[in-house]
Design a protein around this motif. Structure first.
Motif, mmCIF file in Angstrom:
data_model
loop_
_atom_site.group_PDB
_atom_site.id
_atom_site.type_symbol
_atom_site.label_atom_id
_atom_site.label_comp_id
_atom_site.label_asym_id
_atom_site.label_seq_id
_atom_site.Cartn_x
_atom_site.Cartn_y
_atom_site.Cartn_z
ATOM 1 N N GLU A 10 0.802 -1.121 0.037
ATOM 2 C CA GLU A 10 0.013 0.011 0.045
ATOM 3 C C GLU A 10 0.883 1.212 0.045
ATOM 4 O OE1 GLU A 10 -3.847 -1.151 2.068
ATOM 5 O OE2 GLU A 10 -2.614 -0.643 3.557
ATOM 6 N N GLY A 11 0.282 2.149 -0.725
ATOM 7 C CA GLY A 11 1.022 3.497 -0.708
ATOM 8 C C GLY A 11 0.668 4.304 -1.659
ATOM 9 N N GLU A 12 0.617 5.803 -1.483
ATOM 10 C CA GLU A 12 0.343 6.836 -2.479
ATOM 11 C C GLU A 12 0.851 6.395 -3.920
ATOM 12 O OE1 GLU A 12 1.255 10.601 -1.207
ATOM 13 O OE2 GLU A 12 -0.109 10.562 0.542
ATOM 14 N N SER A 13 0.317 7.068 -4.986
ATOM 15 C CA SER A 13 0.812 6.844 -6.369
ATOM 16 C C SER A 13 2.345 7.471 -6.349
ATOM 17 C CB SER A 13 -0.086 7.646 -7.251
ATOM 18 O OG SER A 13 0.424 7.568 -8.368
ATOM 19 N N THR A 15 5.237 6.057 -5.183
ATOM 20 C CA THR A 15 6.050 5.700 -4.085
ATOM 21 C C THR A 15 6.755 4.444 -4.424
ATOM 22 O OG1 THR A 15 4.105 4.429 -2.898
ATOM 23 C CG2 THR A 15 4.465 6.784 -2.191
ATOM 24 N N HIS A 124 -3.304 2.209 -3.928
ATOM 25 C CA HIS A 124 -3.210 3.649 -3.471
ATOM 26 C C HIS A 124 -4.274 3.858 -2.691
ATOM 27 C CE1 HIS A 124 -5.522 4.758 -6.952
ATOM 28 N NE2 HIS A 124 -5.975 5.686 -6.114
ATOM 29 N N ARG A 125 -5.254 3.026 -2.571
ATOM 30 C CA ARG A 125 -6.468 3.151 -1.769
ATOM 31 C C ARG A 125 -6.486 2.360 -0.536
ATOM 32 N NH1 ARG A 125 -10.111 5.503 -5.079
ATOM 33 N NH2 ARG A 125 -10.038 5.362 -7.243
ATOM 34 N N ASP A 126 -7.206 3.088 0.476
ATOM 35 C CA ASP A 126 -7.229 2.307 1.923
ATOM 36 C C ASP A 126 -8.419 1.066 1.532
ATOM 37 O OD1 ASP A 126 -7.976 1.777 4.626
ATOM 38 O OD2 ASP A 126 -7.849 3.710 5.200
ATOM 39 N N HIS A 150 3.398 -1.103 3.879
ATOM 40 C CA HIS A 150 3.044 0.161 3.574
ATOM 41 C C HIS A 150 4.360 1.121 3.229
ATOM 42 C CE1 HIS A 150 0.658 3.657 3.799
ATOM 43 N NE2 HIS A 150 1.658 4.371 4.557
ATOM 44 N N PRO A 153 4.737 8.152 2.098
ATOM 45 C CA PRO A 153 4.840 9.351 0.961
ATOM 46 C C PRO A 153 6.410 9.855 1.078
ATOM 47 C CG PRO A 153 3.555 9.975 2.643
ATOM 48 C CD PRO A 153 3.904 8.632 2.871
ATOM 49 N N PRO A 197 3.666 15.880 -4.000
ATOM 50 C CA PRO A 197 2.546 14.986 -4.160
ATOM 51 C C PRO A 197 2.542 13.956 -4.775
ATOM 52 C CG PRO A 197 2.466 17.074 -5.453
ATOM 53 C CD PRO A 197 3.485 17.259 -4.357
ATOM 54 N N ASN A 199 5.289 11.965 -5.217
ATOM 55 C CA ASN A 199 6.178 11.058 -4.509
ATOM 56 C C ASN A 199 7.578 10.852 -5.536
ATOM 57 O OD1 ASN A 199 4.935 10.564 -2.007
ATOM 58 N ND2 ASN A 199 3.206 10.113 -3.269
#
Length: 252
Positions: A10-13, A15, A124-126, A150, A153, A197, A199
């Motif tokens: 998991e992680g933001e776009s 990363t 990238h979602r929870d 995880h 960012p 933003p 990453n």
């Protein structure tokens, strides 16, 4: 057993989720077998089922030949389902059944085929929130989330941004045969102050652009995009700090 345990990344776009997935595969006993990745958000449910499970000739209009699908292409190796949180719910049901039985049914076929694949999922979602909102099946979530990684960012990784920037400078300077050796202090300060933003993907792009355009042997402020040069975070200054850096009431 470890060679088959599913991993959820998991992680933001931006990363580096796919990079981590490839590293997991490379360091596993399956390293000599295929690594196959698919973006679940890029395809409709029908196309995604065909891509994953394959299809028989005539199963639909454009199915002119049999196709074995990505699960069988990755046989013995690793399959990464990227952007797993965007998979349609109906497809989640079919995927869960395949994972539970280690068998799949190609679209248009009346027979099931066994497979041996290690599944990695990235999003990238929870997914926990998606489960609560009934947008993602709870049973599939537990099936995928045996080991969870995880990726933080870039803005939460402190001075890592400078280590990564240095790596990208060396990489792109070598690739383009430019005599660029590093960063000015002012550049380092701007890179640390910016929120990133996008990453690591955004940092990579910024450094590649800077190396391409730079006229010096070190990156300078003029090589950075304006949004980074002029970026002001939401840090609150307190007594003892430079009052010239305070934002005016008009700007606020």
């Amino acid at each position: 057993a470890l060679r088959s345990i599913p991993v959820l990344v998991e992680g933001e776009s931006g990363t580096g989720k796919e990079l981590v997935a490839r590293s997991i595969h490379r360091l596993s006993p399956r390293a000599d077998k295929p690594f196959v990745a698919i973006n679940c958000a890029a395809l409709t449910e029908t196309l995604l089922e065909s891509e994953l499970f394959g299809h028989t000739r005539g199963a639909f209009t454009d199915a002119r030949t049999d196709r074995k699908g990505l699960f069988l292409e990755a046989e013995g190796g690793t399959l990464l389902l990227d952007e797993m949180g965007d998979m349609p719910v109906a497809m989640q049901v079919k995927l869960l059944r395949a994972l539970e039985e280690n068998r799949l049914r190609p679209v248009g076929s009346d027979r099931e085929i066994p497979f041996n694949v290690r599944l990695l999922a990235a999003t990238h979602r929870d997914l926990e929130m998606a489960v609560e909102e009934e947008r993602f099946r709870q049973d599939l979530y537990y099936r995928l989330n045996v080991i969870q990684l995880h990726l933080p960012p870039l803005r939460a990784r402190g001075t890592d941004v400078l280590l990564l920037a240095k790596h990208f400078v060396e990489k792109f300077a070598s690739k383009s045969q430019r005599p660029i050796e590093g960063l000015d202090q002012a550049v380092a300060e701007r890179l640390l102050a910016y929120s990133w933003p996008g990453n690591i993907r955004e940092l990579r792009n910024v450094i590649e652009r800077a190396v391409t355009l730079s006229r010096h042997n070190r990156l300078t402020l003029e090589d950075l995009p304006e949004k980074i040069r002029d970026y002001r975070g939401n840090t609150m200054l307190i007594g003892g700090e430079d009052p010239t850096e305070l934002v005016s009431i008009e700007e606020i």
